[in-house]
Design an enzyme around this catalytic site. Sequence first.
Site: not given
Ligand code: 5GP
Ligand code: ZN
Length: 110
Positions: A4, A7, A30, A91, A94, A96, A98
């Site tokens: 993950c 994680c 991000d 996406t 885990h 989170h 924003h």
């Molecule tokens: P979700 O679409 O799950 O709400 O948001 C996931 C966010 O995590 C996306 O905005 C993506 O740019 C960010 N993200 C994905 N992988 C990484 C990473 O390895 N490092 C960082 N800093 N952000 C990530």
């Molecule tokens: Zn995780």
Amino acid sequence: MNDCPFCLIASGEIPCDIIYGDERVVVFADIQPRAPVHLLCAPREHKGSVLEADVSLVGHIFAVIAERHEEWGLAEGFRVVTNCGDNGRQTVGHLHFHVLGGRQLSAGFC
Ligand code: 5GP
Ligand code: ZN
């Protein structure tokens, strides 16, 4: 093996500039920012989404955001979003939140 990404960021196995961390949460930028300030606030402990979070954790996350937002450049306002599941376009599996700001955001939510 836990692959993950959040994680691995929380444990330090993926290098990442953690701008805030305590025993429960980490905050980092991000990788693909959608606003001048685009931070992610995630629990250290793996939770799949907000469906697995308890009130104490969510309250703690919002308390950290409220306490720190000015030093993060968000004194003029900000938006907090958590995506959940396929329709919510989550996406990373885990939990989170924003934290977006640094300019006036669009009026829409979807
Ligand atoms: P979700 O679409 O799950 O709400 O948001 C996931 C966010 O995590 C996306 O905005 C993506 O740019 C960010 N993200 C994905 N992988 C990484 C990473 O390895 N490092 C960082 N800093 N952000 C990530
Ligand atoms: Zn995780």
